[in-house]
Design a protein around this motif. Structure first.
Motif, PDB file in Angstrom:
ATOM      1  N   VAL A  60       1.837  -5.099 -46.483  1.00  0.00           N
ATOM      2  CA  VAL A  60       2.665  -4.294 -45.577  1.00  0.00           C
ATOM      3  C   VAL A  60       3.217  -3.070 -46.308  1.00  0.00           C
ATOM      4  O   VAL A  60       3.161  -1.944 -45.806  1.00  0.00           O
ATOM      5  N   VAL A  61       3.739  -3.275 -47.505  1.00  0.00           N
ATOM      6  CA  VAL A  61       4.310  -2.163 -48.272  1.00  0.00           C
ATOM      7  C   VAL A  61       3.205  -1.196 -48.687  1.00  0.00           C
ATOM      8  O   VAL A  61       3.381   0.027 -48.608  1.00  0.00           O
ATOM      9  N   LEU A  62       2.052  -1.706 -49.113  1.00  0.00           N
ATOM     10  CA  LEU A  62       0.941  -0.822 -49.480  1.00  0.00           C
ATOM     11  C   LEU A  62       0.450  -0.012 -48.280  1.00  0.00           C
ATOM     12  O   LEU A  62       0.140   1.176 -48.410  1.00  0.00           O
ATOM     13  N   ALA A  63       0.379  -0.646 -47.122  1.00  0.00           N
ATOM     14  CA  ALA A  63      -0.033   0.075 -45.915  1.00  0.00           C
ATOM     15  C   ALA A  63       0.947   1.200 -45.610  1.00  0.00           C
ATOM     16  O   ALA A  63       0.549   2.311 -45.252  1.00  0.00           O
ATOM     17  N   ALA A  64       2.230   0.919 -45.772  1.00  0.00           N
ATOM     18  CA  ALA A  64       3.238   1.963 -45.553  1.00  0.00           C
ATOM     19  C   ALA A  64       3.087   3.073 -46.594  1.00  0.00           C
ATOM     20  O   ALA A  64       3.195   4.257 -46.269  1.00  0.00           O
ATOM     21  N   ALA A  65       2.828   2.698 -47.826  1.00  0.00           N
ATOM     22  CA  ALA A  65       2.693   3.693 -48.899  1.00  0.00           C
ATOM     23  C   ALA A  65       1.483   4.591 -48.697  1.00  0.00           C
ATOM     24  O   ALA A  65       1.470   5.728 -49.148  1.00  0.00           O
ATOM     25  N   HIS A  66       0.468   4.092 -47.987  1.00  0.00           N
ATOM     26  CA  HIS A  66      -0.746   4.877 -47.755  1.00  0.00           C
ATOM     27  C   HIS A  66      -0.812   5.460 -46.345  1.00  0.00           C
ATOM     28  O   HIS A  66      -1.851   5.986 -45.944  1.00  0.00           O
ATOM     29  N   GLY A  67       0.270   5.349 -45.589  1.00  0.00           N
ATOM     30  CA  GLY A  67       0.319   5.937 -44.250  1.00  0.00           C
ATOM     31  C   GLY A  67      -0.568   5.224 -43.244  1.00  0.00           C
ATOM     32  O   GLY A  67      -1.050   5.842 -42.303  1.00  0.00           O
ATOM     33  N   ALA A  68      -0.779   3.936 -43.405  1.00  0.00           N
ATOM     34  CA  ALA A  68      -1.680   3.201 -42.527  1.00  0.00           C
ATOM     35  C   ALA A  68      -0.983   2.569 -41.328  1.00  0.00           C
ATOM     36  O   ALA A  68      -1.652   1.974 -40.489  1.00  0.00           O
ATOM     37  N   HIS A  69       0.325   2.679 -41.228  1.00  0.00           N
ATOM     38  CA  HIS A  69       1.022   2.149 -40.061  1.00  0.00           C
ATOM     39  C   HIS A  69       0.979   3.173 -38.933  1.00  0.00           C
ATOM     40  O   HIS A  69       0.893   4.376 -39.157  1.00  0.00           O
TER      41      HIS A  69
END
Length: 174
Positions: A60-69
């Motif tokens: 979840v945090v990695l997705a947020a860090a890569h703009g995937a949300h």
């Protein structure tokens, strides 16, 4: 990527890889043992149950860090540049505050769930709940950083391709 982002992304990648590897190895060994001998390791079911929430939260945090949300920006994009900046900054501050509130609430729950223990390994339930607290704290820090970036993105920026309009507010940093 600044030092905060590198630390958050590095930590989450490490947790993601370690938890995935440990879960995979345990499940493969337990399956092979079950087919070879008809028996299985008693604790082999508990470890994946304990590690899976850490794997998910790091994702979840990695997705947020890569703009995937998923984000919806069409309403903000029709506003004038100055208002966009204020809305973006205020929005990120609210998001950071909500994540911090969730981290704080989870921290307060750790004492309660600490008494719950896994049946075989006797690991406290707080180990699993801690991943939510850590993940929400990391998301709060990243959102706070986005608020600062949105505020500091003052004047118009040059368009990349010459035809696109300038974006006065910094996009999501993650």
């Amino acid at each position: 990527m600044n030092i905060l982002e590198r630390m958050v992304v590095g930590t989450c990648r490490t947790v993601l890889w370690i938890s995935t590897l440990v879960i995979f190895v345990i499940l493969v060994c337990n399956t092979a043992l079950r087919y070879a001998t008809g028996a299985s390791l008693q604790w082999a079911n508990e470890v994946p149950e304990l590690l899976f929430p850490w794997l998910v939260m790091s994702g979840v945090v990695l997705a947020a860090a890569h703009g995937a949300h998923i984000t919806t920006t069409f309403l903000v994009e029709i506003l004038p540049a100055g208002i966009q900046r204020a809305v973006a900054t205020l929005s990120w501050l609210i998001v950071a505050g909500l994540y911090a509130t969730l981290a704080w609430a989870t921290a307060n729950m750790l004492e309660i769930v600490h008494d719950e223990r896994s049946q075989i390994l006797n690991i406290p339930g707080s180990v699993t709940y801690a991943c939510v607290m850590v993940g929400m704290a990391m998301l709060s820090l990243l959102a706070l950083q986005s608020a600062v970036r949105a505020w500091l993105a003052g004047g118009p920026q040059r368009p990349v391709d010459g035809d696109a309009p300038a974006r006065p507010v910094a996009g999501v940093h993650w």
